[in-house]
Design an enzyme around this catalytic site. Structure first.
Site, PDB file in Angstrom:
ATOM      1  CD  GLU A  73      81.604  -7.049  90.648  1.00  0.00           C
ATOM      2  OE1 GLU A  73      81.263  -8.202  90.306  1.00  0.00           O
ATOM      3  OE2 GLU A  73      80.805  -6.192  91.059  1.00  0.00           O
ATOM      4  CE  LYS A  86      79.097  -2.381  90.842  1.00  0.00           C
ATOM      5  NZ  LYS A  86      78.240  -2.998  91.890  1.00  0.00           N
ATOM      6  CD  GLU A 140      73.181 -12.057  89.799  1.00  0.00           C
ATOM      7  OE1 GLU A 140      74.402 -11.827  89.889  1.00  0.00           O
ATOM      8  OE2 GLU A 140      72.350 -11.235  89.374  1.00  0.00           O
ATOM      9  CG  ASN A 200      72.544  -9.501  92.944  1.00  0.00           C
ATOM     10  OD1 ASN A 200      72.664  -8.747  93.901  1.00  0.00           O
ATOM     11  ND2 ASN A 200      72.964  -9.182  91.728  1.00  0.00           N
ATOM     12  CD  GLU A 243      75.883 -12.836  92.787  1.00  0.00           C
ATOM     13  OE1 GLU A 243      75.918 -11.906  91.964  1.00  0.00           O
ATOM     14  OE2 GLU A 243      75.432 -13.962  92.502  1.00  0.00           O
TER      15      GLU A 243
END
Length: 260
Positions: A53, A55, A164, A185, A215
């Protein structure tokens, strides 16, 4: 927190839509080459796969890394062995943008995920127009009818949805719409608390044939091994990759032992 993040993302999308109507964005989306096959890229294999990712920040941790050149960061992820790239495009709390997504798409051959708080058709259209191959849909942020409609639109545009979840009920909702990529997640987006064992408790509820994605809460190779042992096909990693050497960190994660 999740409601606030989603409302902010929708407000920002409406501001963009006032400048560029959906019809124009749709024309751009349909003019692109077909999206890459993310389902195939993330299919279960002998070793764990990683979505890396881009981020810059998060509400829970604040600033993480400046990332002045997201394309260069993504190329390092590809060099390190990632199977897909996630780009955070939310601008208020994560300091991302669609421009980041466009830059990453042009820089790598891997499937690219638009990670944002998606709640409208316009956001899905602009994801494809920017070159996204995957779109994040967060079950907790969407009523079931809207979740199904957005999932259908993602498919119609040739992309794949990463759906998700955070509970058994949300996995059932993802299953009902035919989700092929189901993420769990570890971060509760209402409280932002972490539970690394949540994936293990829920993994068996993800239907056979769906790609199982863990995640959050990944800092070391042992965390990746923990998720793999619990049944994860793919692990999505952000913070650990932007705060260290992305190539070396990725390679350490990818070669983590299969048992924690």
């Amino acid at each position: 927190m999740l409601a606030d993040l989603t409302a902010g993302a929708v407000d920002d999308a409406r501001a963009r839509q006032a400048q560029r109507p959906a019809s124009a964005v749709e024309r751009d989306a349909l003019a692109l080459a077909p999206a890459r096959d993310a389902r195939a890229a993330l299919a279960p294999a002998e070793r764990v796969k990683i979505i890396a990712e881009v981020k810059r920040a998060s509400p829970s941790r604040g600033d993480l890394a400046a990332i002045p050149d997201p394309a260069a960061q993504a190329r390092r992820y590809e060099q390190g062995g990632a199977s897909a790239i996630s780009v955070l495009t939310e601008q208020r709390r994560f300091k991302g943008s669609l421009d980041d997504l466009v830059a990453v798409r042009a820089a790598v051959s891997l499937p690219v995920l638009r990670k944002d708080f998606i709640a409208t058709e316009y956001q899905v259209l602009e994801a494809r127009a920017a070159g996204a191959d995957l779109v994040l849909l967060i079950v907790a942020a969407l009523e079931q009818d809207r979740l199904a409609r957005l999932h259908d639109l993602v498919r119609e545009l040739g992309m794949t949805a990463l759906v998700e979840t955070h509970s058994a009920d949300e996995i059932a909702r993802a299953t009902d719409i035919g989700a092929e990529l189901i993420g769990v997640n570890a971060r509760d987006l209402t409280t932002f608390e972490l539970d690394r064992d949540l994936f293990g408790r829920l993994a068996e509820r993800i239907p056979a044939g769906a790609v199982k994605i863990a995640e959050s809460a990944v800092h070391t190779p042992a965390d990746v091994a923990h998720y793999r042992a619990a049944g994860a096909d793919v692990v999505l990693i952000g913070e650990a990759l932007v705060t260290g050497d992305p190539v070396a960190t990725l390679q350490a994660f990818l070669t983590a032992p299969e048992t924690p």
